[in-house]
Scaffold this active site. Structure first.
Site, PDB file in Angstrom:
ATOM      1  N   HIS A  81       0.572  -1.243   0.194  1.00  0.00           N
ATOM      2  CA  HIS A  81      -0.168   0.054   0.460  1.00  0.00           C
ATOM      3  C   HIS A  81       0.728   1.465  -0.308  1.00  0.00           C
ATOM      4  O   HIS A  81       2.291   0.644   0.496  1.00  0.00           O
ATOM      5  CB  HIS A  81      -1.314   0.024   1.129  1.00  0.00           C
ATOM      6  CG  HIS A  81      -2.160  -1.126   1.436  1.00  0.00           C
ATOM      7  ND1 HIS A  81      -3.298  -0.933   0.417  1.00  0.00           N
ATOM      8  CD2 HIS A  81      -1.999  -2.279   2.016  1.00  0.00           C
ATOM      9  CE1 HIS A  81      -3.930  -1.962   0.369  1.00  0.00           C
ATOM     10  NE2 HIS A  81      -3.072  -3.185   1.043  1.00  0.00           N
ATOM     11  N   GLY A  82       0.380   2.157  -0.505  1.00  0.00           N
ATOM     12  CA  GLY A  82       1.153   3.898  -0.518  1.00  0.00           C
ATOM     13  C   GLY A  82       0.381   4.829  -0.116  1.00  0.00           C
ATOM     14  O   GLY A  82      -1.366   4.420  -0.047  1.00  0.00           O
ATOM     15  N   GLU A  84       8.981   7.134 -14.023  1.00  0.00           N
ATOM     16  CA  GLU A  84       9.670   8.816 -13.366  1.00  0.00           C
ATOM     17  C   GLU A  84      10.584   8.551 -13.057  1.00  0.00           C
ATOM     18  O   GLU A  84      11.372   7.253 -13.113  1.00  0.00           O
ATOM     19  CB  GLU A  84       8.618   8.198 -12.430  1.00  0.00           C
ATOM     20  CG  GLU A  84       7.193   9.044 -12.418  1.00  0.00           C
ATOM     21  CD  GLU A  84       6.957   9.261 -10.729  1.00  0.00           C
ATOM     22  OE1 GLU A  84       7.379   9.851 -10.009  1.00  0.00           O
ATOM     23  OE2 GLU A  84       5.476   9.719 -10.757  1.00  0.00           O
ATOM     24  N   CYS A  90      -0.189   2.883  -4.471  1.00  0.00           N
ATOM     25  CA  CYS A  90      -1.037   3.465  -4.183  1.00  0.00           C
ATOM     26  C   CYS A  90       0.343   5.324  -4.437  1.00  0.00           C
ATOM     27  O   CYS A  90       0.750   4.827  -3.095  1.00  0.00           O
ATOM     28  CB  CYS A  90      -2.263   3.650  -4.142  1.00  0.00           C
ATOM     29  SG  CYS A  90      -4.138   2.517  -3.867  1.00  0.00           S
ATOM     30  N   ARG A  91      -0.621   6.107  -5.040  1.00  0.00           N
ATOM     31  CA  ARG A  91       0.233   6.677  -4.886  1.00  0.00           C
ATOM     32  C   ARG A  91      -0.859   8.080  -4.059  1.00  0.00           C
ATOM     33  O   ARG A  91      -0.029   9.422  -3.762  1.00  0.00           O
ATOM     34  CB  ARG A  91       0.411   8.041  -5.658  1.00  0.00           C
ATOM     35  CG  ARG A  91       1.529   6.957  -6.528  1.00  0.00           C
ATOM     36  CD  ARG A  91       2.605   6.735  -7.882  1.00  0.00           C
ATOM     37  NE  ARG A  91       3.005   7.812  -7.378  1.00  0.00           N
ATOM     38  CZ  ARG A  91       3.691   8.794  -8.275  1.00  0.00           C
ATOM     39  NH1 ARG A  91       3.721   8.691  -9.620  1.00  0.00           N
ATOM     40  NH2 ARG A  91       4.867   9.549  -8.410  1.00  0.00           N
TER      41      ARG A  91
END
Length: 190
Positions: A28-29, A176, A82-83
């Site tokens: 998770h992020g 990125e 996730c971001r």
């Protein structure tokens, strides 16, 4: 715990004899302190937990200063997390279609994120990460023909047109912090 694992991996003696390395993190992020963070197993948003790892630390651990064994070698970072907490799509009404004694601090990195900044990352409850499934498929069928940037473009193109992602849940991976200066092939000549 994630920071220690990544740091320990960057110190492995095997890097001297390798041609490249991959760092793959699936968790998770979220955005913490305006930075991409990977959440540890003990992270809890209501308990002010500090069990998280900033993605930018990967670049510090594997740069030419801290990991000289990988200087001038590709370092591929794959992150499934996730971001942020936003949906990935929006309706738009008006759219138009070398020297031996000096090295760059960060060079030969390519980082492929499962989603854009501030956007949820989705996964199938049955089959897991869409990003990782596409990577396995595309790399398994095309890694002998195309360089890694073309492979990533192919993954992104396939995810863009995937019918499982409705307009409300449109996800698109993103490349990125890329500093590769040459084409990188995983299995050339096969």
């Amino acid at each position: 715990a994630i920071n220690i694992a990544v740091k320990n991996f960057s110190k492995r003696y095997e890097h001297r004899d390798s041609d490249s390395t991959f760092v793959i993190i699936m968790s998770h992020g979220k955005r913490i302190k305006n930075k991409d963070a990977i959440l540890g197993v003990h992270y809890h948003k209501y308990l002010h937990s500090n069990d998280y790892f900033f993605v930018e630390n990967i670049f510090s651990h594997f740069n030419s200063v801290n990991c000289p064994a990988l200087t001038d070698k590709p370092k591929v970072i794959l992150i499934q997390a996730c971001r942020g907490e936003h949906e990935g799509g929006v309706c738009v009404s008006d759219s138009v279609p070398e020297s031996d004694s000096w090295v760059h601090r960060e060079k030969d990195f390519v980082c492929f994120m499962s989603t854009l900044p501030d956007v949820y990352a989705y996964r199938s409850p049955d089959n897991g990460s869409y990003l990782i499934n596409y990577i396995v498929d595309v790399f398994g069928t095309s890694a002998h023909k195309y360089d890694i940037m073309e492979l990533f473009r192919s993954v992104a193109s396939r995810m863009e047109i995937d019918p499982r992602f409705t307009r409300e849940k449109q996800i698109l991976p993103c490349i990125e912090r890329t500093t590769l200066v040459r084409k990188f092939y995983l299995f050339p000549g096969l």
